[in-house]
Design a protein around this motif. Structure first.
Motif, PDB file in Angstrom:
ATOM      1  N   LEU A  33     -45.381 -52.057  29.578  1.00 12.38           N
ATOM      2  CA  LEU A  33     -44.789 -53.077  30.440  1.00 12.38           C
ATOM      3  C   LEU A  33     -45.628 -54.353  30.420  1.00 12.38           C
ATOM      4  CD1 LEU A  33     -42.629 -53.056  33.240  1.00 12.38           C
ATOM      5  CD2 LEU A  33     -44.845 -53.902  33.956  1.00 12.38           C
ATOM      6  N   MET A  34     -46.934 -54.218  30.587  1.00 16.96           N
ATOM      7  CA  MET A  34     -47.792 -55.403  30.630  1.00 16.96           C
ATOM      8  C   MET A  34     -47.883 -56.092  29.274  1.00 16.96           C
ATOM      9  SD  MET A  34     -48.293 -55.726  33.762  1.00 16.96           S
ATOM     10  CE  MET A  34     -49.248 -57.234  33.589  1.00 16.96           C
ATOM     11  N   ALA A  35     -47.633 -55.358  28.197  1.00 17.39           N
ATOM     12  CA  ALA A  35     -47.625 -55.963  26.864  1.00 17.39           C
ATOM     13  C   ALA A  35     -46.455 -56.927  26.680  1.00 17.39           C
ATOM     14  CB  ALA A  35     -47.593 -54.871  25.792  1.00 17.39           C
ATOM     15  N   CYS A  36     -45.461 -56.825  27.534  1.00 18.91           N
ATOM     16  CA  CYS A  36     -44.312 -57.734  27.463  1.00 18.91           C
ATOM     17  C   CYS A  36     -44.613 -59.089  28.094  1.00 18.91           C
ATOM     18  CB  CYS A  36     -43.110 -57.110  28.169  1.00 18.91           C
ATOM     19  SG  CYS A  36     -42.518 -55.600  27.395  1.00 18.91           S
ATOM     20  N   TRP A  37     -45.640 -59.126  28.949  1.00 24.57           N
ATOM     21  CA  TRP A  37     -45.982 -60.340  29.690  1.00 24.57           C
ATOM     22  C   TRP A  37     -46.901 -61.238  28.884  1.00 24.57           C
ATOM     23  CZ3 TRP A  37     -44.196 -61.974  34.385  1.00 24.57           C
ATOM     24  CH2 TRP A  37     -43.443 -61.048  35.120  1.00 24.57           C
ATOM     25  N   SER A  38     -46.771 -62.544  29.088  1.00 29.92           N
ATOM     26  CA  SER A  38     -47.693 -63.523  28.519  1.00 29.92           C
ATOM     27  C   SER A  38     -49.045 -63.362  29.209  1.00 29.92           C
ATOM     28  CB  SER A  38     -47.155 -64.932  28.769  1.00 29.92           C
ATOM     29  OG  SER A  38     -48.099 -65.912  28.411  1.00 29.92           O
ATOM     30  N   ASP A  39     -50.093 -63.775  28.540  1.00 30.76           N
ATOM     31  CA  ASP A  39     -51.421 -63.688  29.159  1.00 30.76           C
ATOM     32  C   ASP A  39     -51.821 -64.999  29.841  1.00 30.76           C
ATOM     33  OD1 ASP A  39     -51.908 -65.219  26.937  1.00 30.76           O
ATOM     34  OD2 ASP A  39     -53.470 -63.933  26.117  1.00 30.76           O
ATOM     35  N   GLU A  40     -50.855 -65.867  30.106  1.00 31.91           N
ATOM     36  CA  GLU A  40     -51.118 -67.128  30.802  1.00 31.91           C
ATOM     37  C   GLU A  40     -51.451 -66.866  32.271  1.00 31.91           C
ATOM     38  OE1 GLU A  40     -51.185 -70.108  29.237  1.00 31.91           O
ATOM     39  OE2 GLU A  40     -50.774 -68.998  27.391  1.00 31.91           O
ATOM     40  N   ASP A  41     -52.260 -67.726  32.865  1.00 32.75           N
ATOM     41  CA  ASP A  41     -52.654 -67.570  34.265  1.00 32.75           C
ATOM     42  C   ASP A  41     -51.513 -67.802  35.247  1.00 32.75           C
ATOM     43  OD1 ASP A  41     -55.266 -67.014  33.555  1.00 32.75           O
ATOM     44  OD2 ASP A  41     -55.903 -69.111  33.714  1.00 32.75           O
ATOM     45  N   ASP A  42     -50.515 -68.596  34.862  1.00 28.97           N
ATOM     46  CA  ASP A  42     -49.487 -68.987  35.816  1.00 28.97           C
ATOM     47  C   ASP A  42     -48.179 -68.192  35.689  1.00 28.97           C
ATOM     48  OD1 ASP A  42     -48.910 -70.116  33.391  1.00 28.97           O
ATOM     49  OD2 ASP A  42     -48.533 -72.129  34.149  1.00 28.97           O
ATOM     50  N   VAL A 114     -37.629 -64.991  32.408  1.00 30.64           N
ATOM     51  CA  VAL A 114     -37.913 -66.159  31.579  1.00 30.64           C
ATOM     52  C   VAL A 114     -38.956 -65.773  30.546  1.00 30.64           C
ATOM     53  CG1 VAL A 114     -38.695 -68.559  31.547  1.00 30.64           C
ATOM     54  CG2 VAL A 114     -37.398 -67.693  33.520  1.00 30.64           C
ATOM     55  N   TYR A 115     -38.699 -66.151  29.296  1.00 29.25           N
ATOM     56  CA  TYR A 115     -39.577 -65.821  28.177  1.00 29.25           C
ATOM     57  C   TYR A 115     -40.002 -67.106  27.463  1.00 29.25           C
ATOM     58  CZ  TYR A 115     -37.349 -61.343  29.003  1.00 29.25           C
ATOM     59  OH  TYR A 115     -36.882 -60.199  29.597  1.00 29.25           O
ATOM     60  N   HIS A 116     -41.240 -67.114  26.986  1.00 29.89           N
ATOM     61  CA  HIS A 116     -41.733 -68.211  26.156  1.00 29.89           C
ATOM     62  C   HIS A 116     -42.152 -67.651  24.810  1.00 29.89           C
ATOM     63  CE1 HIS A 116     -42.911 -71.263  29.533  1.00 29.89           C
ATOM     64  NE2 HIS A 116     -41.627 -71.055  29.460  1.00 29.89           N
ATOM     65  N   LEU A 117     -41.975 -68.455  23.782  1.00 27.71           N
ATOM     66  CA  LEU A 117     -42.449 -68.083  22.454  1.00 27.71           C
ATOM     67  C   LEU A 117     -43.927 -68.461  22.369  1.00 27.71           C
ATOM     68  CD1 LEU A 117     -41.881 -66.966  19.668  1.00 27.71           C
ATOM     69  CD2 LEU A 117     -41.101 -69.252  18.996  1.00 27.71           C
ATOM     70  N   THR A 118     -44.783 -67.461  22.249  1.00 27.67           N
ATOM     71  CA  THR A 118     -46.230 -67.669  22.197  1.00 27.67           C
ATOM     72  C   THR A 118     -46.747 -67.324  20.809  1.00 27.67           C
ATOM     73  OG1 THR A 118     -46.868 -65.411  22.784  1.00 27.67           O
ATOM     74  CG2 THR A 118     -46.324 -66.905  24.623  1.00 27.67           C
ATOM     75  N   ALA A 119     -48.029 -67.482  20.590  1.00 26.49           N
ATOM     76  CA  ALA A 119     -48.641 -67.106  19.312  1.00 26.49           C
ATOM     77  C   ALA A 119     -48.482 -65.603  19.053  1.00 26.49           C
ATOM     78  CB  ALA A 119     -50.117 -67.499  19.302  1.00 26.49           C
ATOM     79  N   TRP A 122     -42.514 -63.506  21.545  1.00 22.91           N
ATOM     80  CA  TRP A 122     -41.830 -63.786  22.812  1.00 22.91           C
ATOM     81  C   TRP A 122     -42.437 -62.951  23.917  1.00 22.91           C
ATOM     82  CZ3 TRP A 122     -38.359 -67.561  23.655  1.00 22.91           C
ATOM     83  CH2 TRP A 122     -37.813 -68.197  22.533  1.00 22.91           C
ATOM     84  N   ARG A 123     -42.854 -63.622  24.998  1.00 22.06           N
ATOM     85  CA  ARG A 123     -43.471 -62.941  26.137  1.00 22.06           C
ATOM     86  C   ARG A 123     -42.832 -63.421  27.428  1.00 22.06           C
ATOM     87  NH1 ARG A 123     -44.826 -60.446  22.518  1.00 22.06           N
ATOM     88  NH2 ARG A 123     -46.898 -59.771  21.883  1.00 22.06           N
ATOM     89  N   MET A 124     -42.756 -62.508  28.394  1.00 19.31           N
ATOM     90  CA  MET A 124     -42.213 -62.819  29.710  1.00 19.31           C
ATOM     91  C   MET A 124     -43.209 -63.703  30.464  1.00 19.31           C
ATOM     92  SD  MET A 124     -40.973 -60.101  32.624  1.00 19.31           S
ATOM     93  CE  MET A 124     -39.411 -59.679  31.855  1.00 19.31           C
ATOM     94  N   VAL A 125     -42.700 -64.744  31.112  1.00 18.96           N
ATOM     95  CA  VAL A 125     -43.541 -65.596  31.951  1.00 18.96           C
ATOM     96  C   VAL A 125     -43.074 -65.580  33.402  1.00 18.96           C
ATOM     97  CG1 VAL A 125     -44.327 -67.088  30.067  1.00 18.96           C
ATOM     98  CG2 VAL A 125     -42.262 -67.712  31.353  1.00 18.96           C
ATOM     99  N   ALA A 126     -41.846 -65.094  33.642  1.00 23.14           N
ATOM    100  CA  ALA A 126     -41.347 -65.001  35.011  1.00 23.14           C
ATOM    101  C   ALA A 126     -40.299 -63.903  35.113  1.00 23.14           C
ATOM    102  CB  ALA A 126     -40.742 -66.330  35.460  1.00 23.14           C
TER     103      ALA A 126
END
Length: 148
Positions: A33-42, A114-119, A122-126
């Motif tokens: 589950l946590m692997a789906c999330w972005s590692d951004e602070d916000d 909400v997903y963002h394309l990261t390095a 695609w990771r969940m941001v919200a």
């Protein structure tokens, strides 16, 4: 805090990340589950009736607590997507199976992911979820609404 690992299969699109997220919910696997999330602070997560959770530690803590009671039987339905080059927003219904003394019952939650394309892909941001009501389940947006 440890950074999330890539979801299985290194999702090449937001749909694959969303599928991995709901698979992890149903199996109660916090690492997946946590692997789906972005590692951004916000990054942000709001569960029905819950507080706004900011950052990986708060989000992981909430899901750890939820998984202590077992997996979450949530199935995404009626997904609507709005995608641009590096972002994808999914509006959907979650059908939640709740076990009661009388057997399984179903509840519905209205959710936005909400997903963002990261390095890392695609990771969940919200993730924001609210209890569903009958009018929301009927998709009232099909009828034009005029205010005057």
């Amino acid at each position: 805090m440890r950074k999330p690992q890539a979801p299985p299969g290194s999702p090449e699109n937001a749909d694959a990340t969303e599928a991995a997220f709901y698979d992890a919910l149903q199996s109660g696997d916090i690492e997946k589950l946590m692997a789906c999330w972005s590692d951004e602070d916000d990054i942000v997560c709001v569960h029905p009736g819950g507080a706004r959770l900011l950052g990986l530690a708060a989000i992981r803590g909430a899901f750890d607590t939820m998984f202590a009671n077992g997996a979450i039987r949530a199935q995404p339905l009626k997904v609507r997507r709005l995608q641009s080059l590096g972002a994808s927003m999914h509006s959907l219904l979650e059908r939640i199976e709740v076990l009661t003394e009388d057997g399984p019952r179903h509840a519905y939650v209205v959710a936005t992911n909400v997903y963002h394309l990261t390095a890392q892909g695609w990771r969940m941001v919200a993730h924001h979820a609210s209890p569903g009501t009958l009018p929301e389940l009927q998709e009232a947006s099909q009828t034009p609404f005029t205010l005057h």
